[in-house]
Scaffold this motif. Structure first.
Motif, short mmCIF file in Angstrom:
data_model
loop_
_atom_site.label_atom_id
_atom_site.label_comp_id
_atom_site.label_asym_id
_atom_site.label_seq_id
_atom_site.Cartn_x
_atom_site.Cartn_y
_atom_site.Cartn_z
N ASP A 274 6.45 65.54 71.94
CA ASP A 274 6.00 66.91 72.66
C ASP A 274 4.71 67.29 72.79
O ASP A 274 4.21 68.27 73.28
CB ASP A 274 6.82 67.91 71.84
N SER A 275 3.87 66.08 72.57
CA SER A 275 2.43 66.35 72.74
C SER A 275 1.89 66.18 74.22
O SER A 275 2.66 65.42 75.08
CB SER A 275 1.52 65.44 71.84
N PRO A 276 0.81 66.66 74.64
CA PRO A 276 0.24 66.50 76.11
C PRO A 276 -0.14 65.08 76.21
O PRO A 276 0.03 64.41 75.24
CB PRO A 276 -0.87 67.54 76.02
N HIS A 277 -0.14 64.93 77.52
CA HIS A 277 -0.33 63.48 78.01
C HIS A 277 -1.86 63.42 78.32
O HIS A 277 -2.60 64.14 78.89
CB HIS A 277 0.51 63.10 79.26
N GLY A 278 -2.43 62.07 78.26
CA GLY A 278 -3.73 61.76 78.81
C GLY A 278 -4.01 60.23 78.44
O GLY A 278 -3.39 59.49 77.86
N PRO A 279 -5.38 59.74 78.86
CA PRO A 279 -5.91 58.41 78.44
C PRO A 279 -5.98 58.51 76.88
O PRO A 279 -6.15 59.43 76.25
CB PRO A 279 -7.04 58.35 79.15
N MET A 280 -5.70 57.04 76.48
CA MET A 280 -5.77 56.96 74.93
C MET A 280 -6.86 56.03 74.37
O MET A 280 -6.95 54.92 75.30
CB MET A 280 -4.42 56.18 74.49
N TRP B 19 12.07 58.77 81.10
CA TRP B 19 11.36 58.76 79.81
C TRP B 19 10.65 60.26 79.45
O TRP B 19 10.09 60.97 80.48
CB TRP B 19 10.12 57.90 79.98
N VAL B 20 10.66 60.78 78.25
CA VAL B 20 10.01 62.16 78.14
C VAL B 20 8.42 61.90 77.49
O VAL B 20 7.75 62.81 77.33
CB VAL B 20 10.76 62.72 77.18
N ILE B 21 8.09 60.68 77.14
CA ILE B 21 6.80 60.22 76.88
C ILE B 21 5.96 59.81 77.99
O ILE B 21 6.55 59.83 79.30
CB ILE B 21 6.78 59.07 75.81
N GLY B 22 4.65 59.72 77.81
CA GLY B 22 3.66 59.62 78.92
C GLY B 22 3.45 58.04 79.07
O GLY B 22 2.50 57.67 78.59
N LEU B 23 4.60 57.47 79.38
CA LEU B 23 4.72 55.98 79.34
C LEU B 23 3.82 55.27 80.24
O LEU B 23 2.95 54.06 79.99
CB LEU B 23 5.92 55.72 79.84
N ARG B 24 3.49 55.90 81.52
CA ARG B 24 2.61 55.20 82.52
C ARG B 24 1.23 55.29 81.70
O ARG B 24 0.43 54.37 81.92
CB ARG B 24 2.43 56.04 83.67
N GLU B 25 0.60 56.62 80.99
CA GLU B 25 -0.46 56.38 80.36
C GLU B 25 -0.60 55.42 79.23
O GLU B 25 -1.68 55.10 78.93
CB GLU B 25 -0.66 58.03 79.99
N ILE B 26 0.64 55.53 78.51
CA ILE B 26 0.51 54.59 77.35
C ILE B 26 0.23 53.06 77.88
O ILE B 26 -0.63 52.37 77.27
CB ILE B 26 1.70 54.47 76.80
N VAL B 27 1.05 52.55 79.02
CA VAL B 27 0.80 51.24 79.44
C VAL B 27 -0.63 51.08 80.06
O VAL B 27 -1.22 49.98 79.95
CB VAL B 27 1.77 50.89 80.26
N ASP B 28 -1.32 52.00 80.55
CA ASP B 28 -2.61 51.96 81.11
C ASP B 28 -3.58 51.90 80.10
O ASP B 28 -4.76 51.47 80.31
CB ASP B 28 -2.80 53.04 82.30
N SER B 29 -3.06 52.42 78.90
CA SER B 29 -4.12 52.36 77.94
C SER B 29 -4.08 51.26 76.71
O SER B 29 -4.49 51.43 75.77
CB SER B 29 -4.05 53.71 77.22
#
Length: 263
Positions: free
Chosen positions: A59-65, A176-186
């Motif tokens: 449940d945390s915010p999304h962003g680059p990793m 998906w409830v996670i930031g999957l796009r951000e995860i894959v991009d990072s």
């Protein structure tokens, strides 16, 4: 970035928990705080505990990793909860976040337990799995059994699949409830290890746990582990691979509880 936290602990009026550093639990890639609930509940009998959803997870915010950014998230969140210095316990990606914070802000870390990840690029990432997950087409409605069947071709291990199912919104309009796009991009950053300036080290008590059947921590890593964490020791968990806390939870819990009771 303030991260989502699940806090548990004993009745402070009836315990000495407040006198000991809080224990912070950090999940791995595609995990979430509540995955570690079994261990958190055991520790919370006598200690203040915080299980954290890292960015793009739970449940945390999304962003680059990247690890310096994620260590900054963790520091900001623990400061917000008045939970510093802390004992950090991290599996895989969470272990790298914990190590990064310990190396860059050693005064904020009382002790450190790292589960099945070295301070190095490992080459065992999940980029392919992330890409497969992005390509999944969800039907208009999805129950748990259907979601399990949807993931099975890409995640044959039932225990790991059960953890991944927690990242899917079931029922109507699933996804998906996670930031999957951000995860894959990072993913390149996630698979890597951040630059640590020469001379940086963490002098506190450090325990590395390695799955006996896991390829992640290898003899070639021992030198950098000793240089960065001069007071480390290594324990193998038999009958376990990378998901050692899932595959041998009894042994993992015993080593975790012994370490946190000692330090």
């Amino acid at each position: 970035m303030l991260l989502n936290v699940i806090a548990r602990g004993p009745d402070e009026a009836e315990s000495t928990a407040a006198a000991r550093p809080p224990i912070v639990l950090l999940h791995g890639l595609f995990g979430r705080a509540r995955n570690l609930g079994f261990f958190q509940r055991r520790l919370a009998r006598t200690r203040r505990t915080l299980a954290v959803d890292l960015r793009n997870h739970g449940d945390s915010p999304h962003g680059p990793m990247d690890y310096n950014t994620m260590a900054g998230d963790l520091l900001e969140t623990l400061a917000h909860h008045d939970a510093l210095p802390a004992t950090l316990v991290g599996h895989s990606m969470g272990g790298k976040v914990a190590m990064t914070l310990a190396l860059t802000r050693p005064g904020m870390v009382h002790s450190l337990l790292v589960a099945d990840i070295p301070p190095a690029r490992t080459g065992h990432g999940q980029f392919s799995l992330g890409e497969h997950m992005l390509r999944i087409v969800f039907p208009p409605y999805l129950n748990r059994a259907e979601a399990d069947a949807l993931l099975k071709p890409d995640i044959p291990n039932a225990d790991v699949r059960a953890l991944m199912l927690q990242n899917i919104r079931l029922g109507e309009n699933p996804g998906w409830v996670i930031g999957l796009r951000e995860i894959v991009d990072s993913m390149t950053n996630i698979e890597s290890w951040p630059y640590i300036p020469e001379g940086y080290s963490y002098p506190g008590p450090t325990l590395f746990l390695a799955g006996a059947n896991s390829p992640y921590i290898r003899q070639e890593h021992y030198g950098v582990m000793r240089r960065l964490f001069p007071n480390y020791r290594l324990e193998l968990i038999e009958k376990a691979g990378h998901w050692l806390h899932v595959e041998n939870p009894t042994r993992f819990a015993a080593l975790l509880e012994d370490f946190t009771a000692t330090y």
